[in-house]
Design a protein around this motif. Structure first.
Motif, PDB file in Angstrom:
ATOM      1  N   ASP A 129       0.833  -1.204   0.000  1.00 31.31           N
ATOM      2  CA  ASP A 129       0.000   0.000   0.000  1.00 31.31           C
ATOM      3  C   ASP A 129       0.871   1.259   0.000  1.00 31.31           C
ATOM      4  OD1 ASP A 129      -2.231  -1.588  -0.010  1.00 31.31           O
ATOM      5  OD2 ASP A 129      -2.617  -1.398   2.152  1.00 31.31           O
ATOM      6  N   ASP A 130       1.936   1.224   0.816  1.00 29.63           N
ATOM      7  CA  ASP A 130       2.850   2.375   0.845  1.00 29.63           C
ATOM      8  C   ASP A 130       3.506   2.571  -0.515  1.00 29.63           C
ATOM      9  OD1 ASP A 130       2.218   2.721   3.487  1.00 29.63           O
ATOM     10  OD2 ASP A 130       4.112   1.939   4.284  1.00 29.63           O
ATOM     11  N   ALA A 131       3.909   1.459  -1.135  1.00 37.07           N
ATOM     12  CA  ALA A 131       4.555   1.544  -2.456  1.00 37.07           C
ATOM     13  C   ALA A 131       3.577   2.097  -3.493  1.00 37.07           C
ATOM     14  CB  ALA A 131       5.069   0.173  -2.882  1.00 37.07           C
ATOM     15  N   ARG A 132       2.327   1.648  -3.436  1.00 41.60           N
ATOM     16  CA  ARG A 132       1.326   2.179  -4.368  1.00 41.60           C
ATOM     17  C   ARG A 132       1.134   3.672  -4.159  1.00 41.60           C
ATOM     18  NH1 ARG A 132      -2.268  -2.620  -3.182  1.00 41.60           N
ATOM     19  NH2 ARG A 132      -1.719  -4.099  -4.791  1.00 41.60           N
ATOM     20  N   ALA A 133       1.000   4.055  -2.878  1.00 35.30           N
ATOM     21  CA  ALA A 133       0.809   5.475  -2.574  1.00 35.30           C
ATOM     22  C   ALA A 133       2.019   6.281  -3.027  1.00 35.30           C
ATOM     23  CB  ALA A 133       0.565   5.668  -1.077  1.00 35.30           C
ATOM     24  N   GLU A 134       3.206   5.755  -2.760  1.00 35.78           N
ATOM     25  CA  GLU A 134       4.422   6.448  -3.183  1.00 35.78           C
ATOM     26  C   GLU A 134       4.499   6.519  -4.707  1.00 35.78           C
ATOM     27  OE1 GLU A 134       9.220   5.918  -2.632  1.00 35.78           O
ATOM     28  OE2 GLU A 134       7.872   5.094  -1.115  1.00 35.78           O
TER      29      GLU A 134
END
Length: 186
Positions: free
Chosen positions: A90-95
């Motif tokens: 999720d963090d990677a997607r948001a980033e």
């Protein structure tokens, strides 16, 4: 008589009384020796085996409980790892979305800058072309005026004044001519 004779003879089915007494004493002695020596050994061996079996069962139960605890611990760790992996995704997607938005903004900014530069260049080229054309038109208009008037415009100030008035007249006519040209182009 016959009974007496029968009593005096040995009966093979009935043992002698002495043999019975000696057999009972020997059996009692053997029983007593076994009870003193072999029976405690048997008891000790039985107790050891019982302890081993019960201890083995107890160890097996403890090992099983430990294995169940370890299994639960690993399942908890696995669930934690899955949660962590989901959070990282999720963090990677948001980033990634943020980077994409930043790149898009940078690209739009770069495009705006390039567009502004191009417009500035077009304006500069137009002004340079206008200056060049003004000079050429001025020279041509002076030649034309000399031909029409039949005299030379030798005085530079007079020549400049004539060229400037001619260009002013052209500028006054240019907006009407441009509007006509633009509507014709459409």
């Amino acid at each position: 008589m016959e009974l007496l004779a029968a009593e005096g003879e040995l009966n093979p089915l009935l043992p002698h009384t002495v043999e019975i007494i000696v057999g009972l004493i020997a059996f009692a002695l053997l029983l007593w020796i076994l009870a003193r020596t072999a029976l405690p050994q048997f008891e000790r061996t039985y107790a050891e085996r019982t302890d081993k079996i019960e201890g083995g069962l107890k160890r097996a139960e403890e090992a099983q409980a430990e294995a169940a605890a370890l299994k639960q611990k690993y399942q908890d760790q696995l669930a934690g790892a899955r949660d962590e992996a989901a959070r990282i995704r999720d963090d990677a997607r948001a980033e990634g979305q943020q980077i994409k938005a930043e790149l898009r903004a940078e690209a739009e900014e770069e495009a705006s800058r390039i567009r502004a530069q191009a417009e500035q260049q077009v304006v500069a080229q137009r002004e340079a072309a206008q200056r060049s054309l003004r000079g050429e038109i001025g020279g041509l208009s002076a030649e034309l005026a000399e031909r029409i008037l039949g005299s030379e415009l030798a005085d530079p100030s007079r020549r400049s004044a004539t060229v400037d008035s001619f260009l002013s007249d052209l500028d006054g006519m240019a907006p009407a001519g441009r509007a006509t040209a633009e509507s014709g182009a459409r």
